[in-house]
Design an enzyme around this catalytic site. Structure first.
Site, PDB file in Angstrom:
ATOM      1  CD  GLU A 254      -2.346   1.917   1.847  1.00 37.43           C
ATOM      2  OE1 GLU A 254      -1.739   2.957   1.482  1.00 37.43           O
ATOM      3  OE2 GLU A 254      -3.041   1.839   2.866  1.00 37.43           O
ATOM      4  CB  CYS A 288      -1.858   7.115   1.897  1.00 37.30           C
ATOM      5  SG  CYS A 288      -2.406   5.807   2.972  1.00 37.30           S
TER       6      CYS A 288
END
Ligand code: ADP
Length: 483
Positions: A254, A288
């Site tokens: 990720e 994020c």
């Protein structure tokens, strides 16, 4: 820092705290005060290898841990996290800087992943398929992939590990966990709870801390680690891809994001502004999935900008331990400087300041960057191309759907996107065109344990959460039986 959960400031290998010995240490800071709150050992290569060996001993292939046993581990971790969320939250708040309420919320969020995996672990049971191809009876088993390396960033010191560890334990995979060096204390606290309250075989969970490149190298090269799950920068993600290529290891990644947040002319502007606030400023803008580029239809740009400015100016910045604080400090000087550079660059290239201070008025003596809104952002500006990872809202104006879809997708990343419109047909069409793993429609909400989350394009490989996440750490194995 004083805490009953930080009595052993050390790594954890094979069911034991490591002896501190003569290890070198590194400092952990409270970003709100600049004080060193702990010194943590920088572990050696031999320690990391010992952690992998301990994991290998805990791995059971021929007599796998039953689903009930694994469910018990997951429920045990869930319960102890919830029982201790105040103390874990207090530790998290002080090493990360996010407001205490958010920090405790993160502990609950983490517990939610263990809970989800416990509730759905039955999905990992072996099953026989209905058809009998090739005159055989086919059974599909979900085998643990092996000892896994779990590497996480500082922005969610427990949330990020929970996503990985819950699925790894559900699969029966022992793990070697490496938290970010900025925030190892929350992880030490979690290990302390596991050590005291969860009955798991020695070596199922191991904690290593220290030099990231050395730990990464050992995990990439060790033949008994078939998989790494990493959350962090795209740069390090790429390195892990390269460094595991020889052994063809499985990677779950990720990586970075560059989330567009699109406000169409028919949107409920109050809802859009409220959701943007929640989305953008969580963790001080250091997530994020935070909106990184805010596209507003030109017809509503002024009205939206005003609503946003009012809300932003009412925010209280300060030490997250103070109850009325909405937004804490940036994690470190590099984080602060990046926000400063993005705001300065945007203003120099023609953007206008809508809320927040001029960058030249900031002393830079601490890590508190006041929330800032700029408008008139264009694609040549750093804040459009790079992830700011801080409390800056850069607004860009648009005229039509195709233009904003193209602009939204104009990034190598594809993690999260948001769109606000009252028109369901438009929402479906735009969501399908946006190449992002998560597209919020009239919501700024981020991931949840119940749903698969992950990135398209350079934002990563694989999913965390949901059934897809539950299956990340297993190898499906087929056993066709001939007679
Ligand atoms: P961030 O910008 O969020 O700090 P990083 O990718 O630098 O992102 O860090 C995320 C995690 O990866 C941290 O735990 C960090 O220590 C670790 N890390 C950094 N470099 C490496 C590396 N070469 N190999 C493995 N892990 C690394």
């Amino acid at each position: 820092m004083d805490s009953p959960l930080l009595k052993n400031l050390n790594g954890y290998i094979g069911g034991r705290w490591k002896d501190p010995g003569e290890d070198a240490t590194f400092d952990v800071y409270n970003p709100a005060t600049g004080e060193v709150i702990a010194k943590v050992p920088s572990m050696s290569e031999a320690d990391v290898n010992a952690a992998v060996d301990a994991g290998s001993k805990a791995l059971r292939l021929t007599q796998p841990y039953s689903l009930e046993t694994r469910r018990g581990w997951l429920e045990g971790i869930r319960d102890t996290l919830l029982d201790n969320k105040e103390e874990v939250g207090r530790i998290l708040c002080q090493e990360h800087g996010k407001p205490l309420k958010e920090a405790k919320g993160e502990v609950e969020y983490a517990a939610g992943f263990f809970d989800y995996c416990a509730r759905h672990i039955q999905a990992l049971d072996a099953h026989t398929i209905a058809e009998k191809p090739k005159d055989c009876t086919w059974t599909v088993h979900y085998r643990p992939i092996g000892v896994v390396g779990l590497i996480t960033p500082w922005n969610f010191p427990i949330g990020m590990i929970a996503k990985k560890l819950s699925a790894a334990l559900a699969a029966g995979c022992p793990s070697v966990i490496k938290p970010a060096s900025e925030t190892p204390l929350t992880m030490i606290a979690m290990f302390s709870l596991i050590d005291q309250h969860v009955d798991m075989p020695d070596g199922m969970v191991n904690l290593v801390m220290g030099k990231a490149s050395m730990i990464g190298k050992v995990l990439c090269e060790h033949p008994e680690v078939p998989m790494l799950s990493f959350t962090g920068s795209t740069e390090v993600g790429r390195k892990l891809i390269t460094d595991t290529a020889d052994q063809v290891k499985k990677l779950a990644l990720e990586l970075g994001g560059n989330a567009p947040f699109i406000v169409f002319e028919d949107a409920d502007l109050d809802a859009a502004a409220t959701n943007l606030m929640g989305n953008k400023f969580r963790g001080g803008g250091q997530t994020c999935v935070c909106a990184n580029r805010v596209f507003v239809h030109e017809k509503v740009a002024d009205a939206f900008g005003k609503k946003l400015a009012e809300k932003v100016e009412a925010m209280k910045v300060g030490d997250g331990m103070n109850e009325d604080v909405d937004i804490g400090p940036l994690i470190n000087k590099a984080g602060f400087d990046k926000v400063h550079r993005h705001v300065s660059d945007a203003l120099e290239k023609g953007a206008e300041l809508v809320a927040g201070p001029k960058p030249t008025d900031l002393s830079g003596k601490d890590l508190f960057y006041p929330p800032t809104v700029v408008t008139g952002v264009t694609r040549d500006m750093a804040c459009f191309r790079e992830e700011t990872f801080g409390p800056l809202v850069p607004m860009a104006l648009f005229r039509d759907d195709d233009e904003v879809i193209a602009a939204g997708n104009d990034t190598e990343f594809g993690l999260a996107a948001y769109l606000f419109t009252a028109d369901p047909e438009r929402a479906q069409r735009v969501a399908a065109a946006l190449r992002f793993g998560h597209v919020g429609w009239n919501t700024g909400t981020g991931p949840t344990p119940e749903a698969p989350f992950g990135g398209m394009k350079a934002s990563g490989i694989g999913r965390e959460g949901g059934l897809e996440g539950l299956f990340e750490f297993v190898e499906p194995q087929t056993v066709p039986r001939g007679f």
